[in-house]
Motif scaffolding. Sequence first.
Motif, PDB file in Angstrom:
ATOM      1  N   GLN A  55       0.811  -1.211   0.000  1.00  0.00           N
ATOM      2  CA  GLN A  55       0.000   0.000   0.000  1.00  0.00           C
ATOM      3  C   GLN A  55       0.849   1.267   0.000  1.00  0.00           C
ATOM      4  OE1 GLN A  55      -2.506  -0.210   3.425  1.00  0.00           O
ATOM      5  NE2 GLN A  55      -0.835  -0.076   4.908  1.00  0.00           N
ATOM      6  N   GLU A  56       2.093   1.184   0.509  1.00  0.00           N
ATOM      7  CA  GLU A  56       2.966   2.353   0.504  1.00  0.00           C
ATOM      8  C   GLU A  56       3.700   2.506  -0.823  1.00  0.00           C
ATOM      9  OE1 GLU A  56       5.545   2.193   3.839  1.00  0.00           O
ATOM     10  OE2 GLU A  56       3.929   2.373   5.319  1.00  0.00           O
ATOM     11  N   ARG A  57       3.501   1.580  -1.745  1.00  0.00           N
ATOM     12  CA  ARG A  57       4.163   1.649  -3.053  1.00  0.00           C
ATOM     13  C   ARG A  57       3.134   1.750  -4.183  1.00  0.00           C
ATOM     14  NH1 ARG A  57       9.540  -2.154  -2.913  1.00  0.00           N
ATOM     15  NH2 ARG A  57      10.277  -1.531  -0.851  1.00  0.00           N
ATOM     16  N   ALA A  58       2.041   2.378  -3.900  1.00  0.00           N
ATOM     17  CA  ALA A  58       0.977   2.625  -4.880  1.00  0.00           C
ATOM     18  C   ALA A  58       0.293   1.350  -5.345  1.00  0.00           C
ATOM     19  CB  ALA A  58       1.518   3.398  -6.085  1.00  0.00           C
ATOM     20  N   GLY A  59       0.476   0.269  -4.615  1.00  0.00           N
ATOM     21  CA  GLY A  59      -0.226  -0.965  -4.934  1.00  0.00           C
ATOM     22  C   GLY A  59       0.635  -1.971  -5.667  1.00  0.00           C
ATOM     23  N   VAL A  60       0.279  -3.251  -5.544  1.00  0.00           N
ATOM     24  CA  VAL A  60       1.081  -4.319  -6.134  1.00  0.00           C
ATOM     25  C   VAL A  60       0.986  -4.308  -7.655  1.00  0.00           C
ATOM     26  CG1 VAL A  60      -0.774  -6.028  -5.869  1.00  0.00           C
ATOM     27  CG2 VAL A  60       1.593  -6.785  -6.053  1.00  0.00           C
ATOM     28  N   HIS A  61      -0.188  -4.003  -8.210  1.00  0.00           N
ATOM     29  CA  HIS A  61      -0.336  -3.963  -9.674  1.00  0.00           C
ATOM     30  C   HIS A  61       0.576  -2.899 -10.267  1.00  0.00           C
ATOM     31  CE1 HIS A  61      -2.276  -4.346 -13.589  1.00  0.00           C
ATOM     32  NE2 HIS A  61      -2.293  -3.020 -13.633  1.00  0.00           N
ATOM     33  N   GLU A  62       0.608  -1.717  -9.650  1.00  0.00           N
ATOM     34  CA  GLU A  62       1.462  -0.642 -10.142  1.00  0.00           C
ATOM     35  C   GLU A  62       2.931  -1.003 -10.012  1.00  0.00           C
ATOM     36  OE1 GLU A  62       2.091   3.040 -11.960  1.00  0.00           O
ATOM     37  OE2 GLU A  62       0.251   1.875 -11.661  1.00  0.00           O
ATOM     38  N   TYR A  63       3.293  -1.713  -8.934  1.00  0.00           N
ATOM     39  CA  TYR A  63       4.692  -2.116  -8.748  1.00  0.00           C
ATOM     40  C   TYR A  63       5.127  -3.077  -9.861  1.00  0.00           C
ATOM     41  CZ  TYR A  63       8.948  -3.980  -6.677  1.00  0.00           C
ATOM     42  OH  TYR A  63      10.259  -4.361  -6.468  1.00  0.00           O
ATOM     43  N   ILE A  64       4.280  -4.053 -10.185  1.00  0.00           N
ATOM     44  CA  ILE A  64       4.595  -4.996 -11.264  1.00  0.00           C
ATOM     45  C   ILE A  64       4.759  -4.241 -12.586  1.00  0.00           C
ATOM     46  CG2 ILE A  64       3.697  -6.904 -12.658  1.00  0.00           C
ATOM     47  CD1 ILE A  64       2.303  -7.934 -10.119  1.00  0.00           C
ATOM     48  N   LEU A  65       3.849  -3.304 -12.858  1.00  0.00           N
ATOM     49  CA  LEU A  65       3.921  -2.520 -14.086  1.00  0.00           C
ATOM     50  C   LEU A  65       5.236  -1.744 -14.156  1.00  0.00           C
ATOM     51  CD1 LEU A  65       2.610  -1.345 -16.657  1.00  0.00           C
ATOM     52  CD2 LEU A  65       1.562   0.405 -15.190  1.00  0.00           C
ATOM     53  N   GLU A  66       5.620  -1.106 -13.063  1.00  0.00           N
ATOM     54  CA  GLU A  66       6.854  -0.322 -13.048  1.00  0.00           C
ATOM     55  C   GLU A  66       8.082  -1.201 -13.277  1.00  0.00           C
ATOM     56  OE1 GLU A  66       6.899   1.803  -9.398  1.00  0.00           O
ATOM     57  OE2 GLU A  66       5.374   3.259 -10.031  1.00  0.00           O
ATOM     58  N   ARG A  67       8.109  -2.371 -12.666  1.00  0.00           N
ATOM     59  CA  ARG A  67       9.272  -3.248 -12.846  1.00  0.00           C
ATOM     60  C   ARG A  67       9.350  -3.748 -14.284  1.00  0.00           C
ATOM     61  NH1 ARG A  67      12.696  -2.054 -11.370  1.00  0.00           N
ATOM     62  NH2 ARG A  67      13.870  -3.991 -11.128  1.00  0.00           N
ATOM     63  N   ARG A  68       8.218  -3.993 -14.925  1.00  0.00           N
ATOM     64  CA  ARG A  68       8.233  -4.416 -16.325  1.00  0.00           C
ATOM     65  C   ARG A  68       8.686  -3.271 -17.228  1.00  0.00           C
ATOM     66  NH1 ARG A  68       2.934  -8.443 -16.486  1.00  0.00           N
ATOM     67  NH2 ARG A  68       4.183 -10.344 -16.651  1.00  0.00           N
ATOM     68  N   LEU A  69       8.209  -2.069 -16.966  1.00  0.00           N
ATOM     69  CA  LEU A  69       8.652  -0.921 -17.750  1.00  0.00           C
ATOM     70  C   LEU A  69      10.148  -0.676 -17.577  1.00  0.00           C
ATOM     71  CD1 LEU A  69       5.681   1.516 -17.064  1.00  0.00           C
ATOM     72  CD2 LEU A  69       6.246   0.461 -19.269  1.00  0.00           C
ATOM     73  N   ASP A  70      10.633  -0.798 -16.337  1.00  0.00           N
ATOM     74  CA  ASP A  70      12.070  -0.623 -16.092  1.00  0.00           C
ATOM     75  C   ASP A  70      12.888  -1.669 -16.834  1.00  0.00           C
ATOM     76  OD1 ASP A  70      11.461   1.497 -14.470  1.00  0.00           O
ATOM     77  OD2 ASP A  70      11.788   0.433 -12.586  1.00  0.00           O
ATOM     78  N   ALA A  71      12.370  -2.901 -16.880  1.00  0.00           N
ATOM     79  CA  ALA A  71      13.084  -3.970 -17.576  1.00  0.00           C
ATOM     80  C   ALA A  71      13.157  -3.691 -19.076  1.00  0.00           C
ATOM     81  CB  ALA A  71      12.399  -5.313 -17.320  1.00  0.00           C
ATOM     82  N   VAL A  72      12.050  -3.218 -19.668  1.00  0.00           N
ATOM     83  CA  VAL A  72      12.057  -2.875 -21.093  1.00  0.00           C
ATOM     84  C   VAL A  72      13.012  -1.712 -21.347  1.00  0.00           C
ATOM     85  CG1 VAL A  72      10.679  -2.021 -23.023  1.00  0.00           C
ATOM     86  CG2 VAL A  72       9.714  -3.724 -21.471  1.00  0.00           C
TER      87      VAL A  72
END
Length: 361
Positions: A258-275
Amino acid sequence: MVLQREDIVSGQLPFVHFSTRNVPPRLQFEAWRGQLSAFDVSPFDEEWPKRFAADVKMYTMGPALVVRAKQGALRYEITPNRARTKGPNLYLFTYYERGRYRGYAGKGEIEGTAGDVQVLDLSQPMNSSEAPAVITGVLVSHEALREKLGTLDGLHGLDVRRTTGAFLGDYLKLLTKRLPGMSREEATAAAEATIGVIAACVRPTQERLMFAAEHVSDVLRSRAEKIIEDHIQDPRLSPEFLCMQLGVSRRTLYRAFQERAGVHEYILERRLDAVAHKMTTPGDTRTISELAELYGFSTLETFWRAFKRRYGLTPGEVRASCSFLSTASGLTPSTFSMFDQWSRSVRTPKFDHQIRQVGRP
């Protein structure tokens, strides 16, 4: 091999592994009984079992011992005589992931099933008949527990159920998954936290529960982040996938992020960072659409919008700028530094602090 003692490399957590797998069937129960010095153990049925399966790992964590076990049906007992002469000053907290039990602790009846936590004082009489079970147990000394609770009255035979039992169960499942990779130093700190979580669950107060919630979330988030990195290209990766891998509810998982804008958003950010990392890696000639698909984006339009929202530039603009830098000639290190400072000054403010993350998976 009946008993396997693992001498792990220096600095890592030692453990003992016991299994009946390679023991002749009619000797399996006897082999198992020989490992349980705290209890008198007998078969669940009057007939001697023809086969008894058990697989146990025990981890030493400084002031705590953690046991993870799969075992067949049996009966446990601590007789009054054993309690007086051999009973150790230890409490055993057992979370039943599967199975059920019924018996007595002291003068009170005990009964529970999957999801419950049983509390036993091994210096006191008890008996319990148990179905085949998967359990996680934590052994803690009277002294260590008394430091957290003050008095230990009323703990022997306590069944921790509902909210705090599920809370403790989630924590112990996550803990056992992390133990194989822990160092001795990490395990000692984790043991102190574990005793604090146990105290919060058996004697809840607002202060103790806040402490416990913080540590459960830390352990859960760390484990979830590792799974995300390991499955970053897996199209199944989602909050539901994480819940299944971790064995926790959506509510528990969402609370940890909850302090990282939610788990769905965290997964999205890590995928974008990987790309972004692959796009800026010299020699990687894959197209933007190929990279987007590789990291789980179903459509290029969805990826494009998410990338622009995160970095302030389109994927094409980032790829083009990196292509220019990789082919430019005559750029000495000092010249490149000057160019980099200038180029950052003309980027959008949002991109300016995000571009430093491009190239970091």
